[in-house]
Design a protein around this motif. Structure first.
Motif, mmCIF file in Angstrom:
data_model
loop_
_atom_site.group_PDB
_atom_site.id
_atom_site.type_symbol
_atom_site.label_atom_id
_atom_site.label_comp_id
_atom_site.label_asym_id
_atom_site.label_seq_id
_atom_site.Cartn_x
_atom_site.Cartn_y
_atom_site.Cartn_z
ATOM 1 N N ALA A 300 1.287 -1.455 0.280
ATOM 2 C CA ALA A 300 0.347 -0.068 0.144
ATOM 3 C C ALA A 300 0.992 1.198 -0.153
ATOM 4 O O ALA A 300 0.673 2.468 -0.669
ATOM 5 N N LEU A 301 2.169 1.409 0.680
ATOM 6 C CA LEU A 301 2.754 2.081 0.993
ATOM 7 C C LEU A 301 3.841 2.376 -0.712
ATOM 8 O O LEU A 301 4.913 3.719 -0.948
ATOM 9 N N ALA A 302 4.249 1.361 -1.432
ATOM 10 C CA ALA A 302 5.003 1.719 -2.769
ATOM 11 C C ALA A 302 4.302 2.943 -3.212
ATOM 12 O O ALA A 302 5.716 3.416 -4.325
ATOM 13 N N ASP A 303 3.550 2.907 -3.422
ATOM 14 C CA ASP A 303 3.301 4.675 -4.210
ATOM 15 C C ASP A 303 2.120 5.573 -3.405
ATOM 16 O O ASP A 303 1.417 6.368 -3.894
ATOM 17 N N ALA A 304 2.295 5.740 -1.931
ATOM 18 C CA ALA A 304 2.304 6.326 -1.181
ATOM 19 C C ALA A 304 2.492 6.666 0.070
ATOM 20 O O ALA A 304 4.169 6.239 0.268
ATOM 21 N N ASP A 305 3.011 8.690 0.170
ATOM 22 C CA ASP A 305 3.799 8.404 1.944
ATOM 23 C C ASP A 305 3.771 8.082 2.590
ATOM 24 O O ASP A 305 3.981 7.580 3.894
ATOM 25 N N ALA A 306 2.123 7.773 2.886
ATOM 26 C CA ALA A 306 1.867 7.794 4.144
ATOM 27 C C ALA A 306 -0.037 7.100 4.155
ATOM 28 O O ALA A 306 -1.137 7.133 3.313
ATOM 29 N N LEU A 307 -0.033 6.212 5.068
ATOM 30 C CA LEU A 307 -1.789 6.393 5.251
ATOM 31 C C LEU A 307 -1.994 6.934 6.616
ATOM 32 O O LEU A 307 -1.204 7.316 7.175
ATOM 33 N N LEU A 308 -3.335 7.400 5.745
ATOM 34 C CA LEU A 308 -3.914 8.312 7.218
ATOM 35 C C LEU A 308 -5.608 7.589 8.039
ATOM 36 O O LEU A 308 -6.260 7.437 6.394
ATOM 37 N N LEU A 309 -5.286 7.736 8.567
ATOM 38 C CA LEU A 309 -6.463 7.082 9.868
ATOM 39 C C LEU A 309 -6.411 7.698 11.291
ATOM 40 O O LEU A 309 -5.739 8.145 11.357
ATOM 41 N N PRO A 310 -7.851 7.156 11.549
ATOM 42 C CA PRO A 310 -7.739 7.803 12.645
ATOM 43 C C PRO A 310 -7.225 6.922 13.915
ATOM 44 O O PRO A 310 -6.484 6.346 13.861
ATOM 45 N N THR A 311 -6.693 7.702 15.217
ATOM 46 C CA THR A 311 -5.496 6.754 15.646
ATOM 47 C C THR A 311 -7.048 5.912 16.807
ATOM 48 O O THR A 311 -6.077 5.078 16.740
ATOM 49 N N LEU A 312 -7.866 6.314 17.297
ATOM 50 C CA LEU A 312 -8.469 5.906 17.788
ATOM 51 C C LEU A 312 -10.220 5.936 17.624
ATOM 52 O O LEU A 312 -10.306 7.020 16.409
ATOM 53 N N PRO A 313 -10.867 4.871 17.695
ATOM 54 C CA PRO A 313 -11.989 4.653 16.424
ATOM 55 C C PRO A 313 -12.811 5.610 17.056
ATOM 56 O O PRO A 313 -14.797 5.897 16.536
ATOM 57 N N ALA A 314 -12.752 5.986 18.876
ATOM 58 C CA ALA A 314 -14.081 6.305 19.513
ATOM 59 C C ALA A 314 -13.408 7.625 20.244
ATOM 60 O O ALA A 314 -11.878 6.815 20.787
ATOM 61 N N SER A 333 -8.248 -0.764 18.603
ATOM 62 C CA SER A 333 -8.331 -1.527 16.774
ATOM 63 C C SER A 333 -7.347 -0.689 15.699
ATOM 64 O O SER A 333 -7.219 -1.416 14.326
ATOM 65 N N LEU A 334 -6.857 -0.204 15.647
ATOM 66 C CA LEU A 334 -6.500 1.077 14.794
ATOM 67 C C LEU A 334 -4.333 1.104 15.203
ATOM 68 O O LEU A 334 -4.155 1.461 14.086
ATOM 69 N N VAL A 335 -4.467 0.831 15.649
ATOM 70 C CA VAL A 335 -2.889 1.360 16.376
ATOM 71 C C VAL A 335 -2.143 0.016 16.580
ATOM 72 O O VAL A 335 -0.904 -0.163 15.798
ATOM 73 N N ARG A 336 -2.908 -1.139 17.065
ATOM 74 C CA ARG A 336 -2.018 -1.989 17.632
ATOM 75 C C ARG A 336 -1.719 -2.989 16.131
ATOM 76 O O ARG A 336 -0.305 -3.554 16.172
ATOM 77 N N PRO A 337 -2.068 -2.762 15.055
ATOM 78 C CA PRO A 337 -1.577 -3.795 14.066
ATOM 79 C C PRO A 337 -0.754 -2.763 12.903
ATOM 80 O O PRO A 337 0.197 -4.245 12.581
ATOM 81 N N PHE A 338 -0.055 -1.842 13.713
ATOM 82 C CA PHE A 338 0.723 -1.787 12.749
ATOM 83 C C PHE A 338 2.413 -1.937 13.922
ATOM 84 O O PHE A 338 3.684 -1.642 13.425
#
Length: 388
Positions: A300-314, A333-338
């Motif tokens: 996903a990052l091969a053609d992008a500088d970064a992924l952008l998403l919320p840190t926390l879902p709530a 849920s949005l932090v642990r995967p990385f």
């Protein structure tokens, strides 16, 4: 354990366990209680380690900060054994969330985030095994940076062995995040990190988040001027589950010997006991997921500088709600995967419309390109300052 008699420095909202002075006259730093400071015990926020002998040497990050002229002025509180997300600590006292004292501070680097948010120190150094820097940073309205796995030395940090954990800084400004990273990271290109990335391509990760969080993140992206395209990961939930499996196995390996002594908090005793049943088959499956998810993020990052998403879902729940049984597990849920994938990740506070609170916006970059992620964060910070 008695929550009514905190073992913290009065007037710090239970964020700091002690005050002292080491080093020069640079910005002030607090060090999480799972990182060695020579001559001081490293207690991991736990009564079970209260009798730990003083550390014989500084952790590498501490030594490097001192060499760079920073002032290390405090020891920061934390969730016991870095094995929890709420920051509730009935032995030391629970660090206060400077954004909203009724709400959880987040863990496990609770004192680190609280101290920075309250202005008690300029920077704090925490650790992030499953979101433990980014989650409390988002709860407390400050910046938190998880470097690429292995980029910053963990020598002198606990647990000693981890395939997920990273040491990194909290601050209220990207300039100080960059300065701290330059000090603790050999070979860090400060000039590259300090050049705001006004032009960038990002992928907007499709995730489930509360409306006010999603809108805050979308508004910040719109202000950034970056190019963006939607992207939906396939292995995010599997990576979250796999990360939890590995945290359970590795934490039990490190601290399982403390079970049954009557010195652990009830929540930790229960979780650590359950972690003993983590099977070799589950660990092997988690490693398979790690490989697949890491490859997915790399692609996903091969053609992008970064992924952008919320840190926390709530937004963080109240302490009262947690004590009455509200689960916080999915907040990570949005932090642990990385942590599982090892990519660098940065949480930046962004305004919520009609609210004094701030949400967290997370940027995830290519492995080893921590400087580029800092440059993105610096631009975003500057743009947000110009908003009405």
């Amino acid at each position: 354990m008695n929550a009514a008699t905190p073992r913290t420095v009065p007037g710090t909202g239970n964020a700091l366990l002690s005050r002292f002075h080491l080093g020069g006259s640079g910005p002030t730093v607090a060090i999480k209680d799972c990182i060695d400071i020579a001559g001081q015990p490293t207690c991991g926020g736990s009564a079970a380690l209260a009798d730990a002998p003083p550390a014989s040497a500084h952790a590498d990050v501490v030594a490097r900060l001192l060499e760079a002229g920073w002032q290390i002025t405090a020891r920061a509180n934390m969730h016991e054994l870095a094995y929890g997300m709420t920051g509730i600590n009935e032995w030391n006292g629970t660090a206060v969330n400077p954004q909203d004292p009724a709400c959880m501070t987040g863990g496990s680097s609770s004192g680190s985030a609280s101290a920075v948010g309250a202005g008690l120190v300029d920077v704090s150094i925490g650790s992030d095994t499953g979101g433990s820097i980014r989650l409390p940073a988002a709860c407390c309205g400050v910046i938190g940076f998880k470097p690429s796995f292995g980029r910053v030395s963990r020598a002198g940090a606990y647990p000693a062995l981890s395939s997920l954990d990273c040491l990194g800084p909290f601050s209220r400004s990207m300039d100080l995040i960059i300065s701290a990273m330059a000090s603790i990271t050999p070979g860090f290109d400060r000039a590259a990190a300090s050049t705001p990335a006004a032009h960038a391509r990002v992928k907007l990760v499709t995730v489930q988040a509360d409306t006010e969080i999603a809108e805050a993140v979308a508004a910040a992206f719109a202000a950034s001027g970056w190019e963006g395209s939607p992207w939906t990961p396939q292995h995010m939930q599997a990576a979250f589950d796999a990360g939890m499996t590995l945290i359970n196995r590795e934490t039990h390996d490190a601290f399982g010997h403390l079970l049954g002594l009557g010195k652990l908090g009830a929540d930790i005793e229960k979780r650590l006991s359950a972690a003993a049943s983590t099977s070799d088959a589950a660990v092997a499956h988690a490693e398979t997921v790690r490989t697949a998810f890491s490859a997915e993020i790399d692609a996903a990052l091969a053609d992008a500088d970064a992924l952008l998403l919320p840190t926390l879902p709530a937004l963080p729940p109240t302490l009262e709600a947690i004590r009455q049984g509200t689960s916080v597990l999915m907040l990570s849920s949005l932090v642990r995967p990385f942590n599982l994938s090892g990519h660098p990740a940065l949480s930046i506070p962004v305004p919520i419309a009609g609210s004094p609170l701030k949400a967290g916006l997370q940027l995830v970059g290519r492995k080893g390109e921590d400087e580029r992620l800092c440059a993105l964060g610096l631009h975003l910070e500057q743009v947000l300052k110009r908003l009405p």
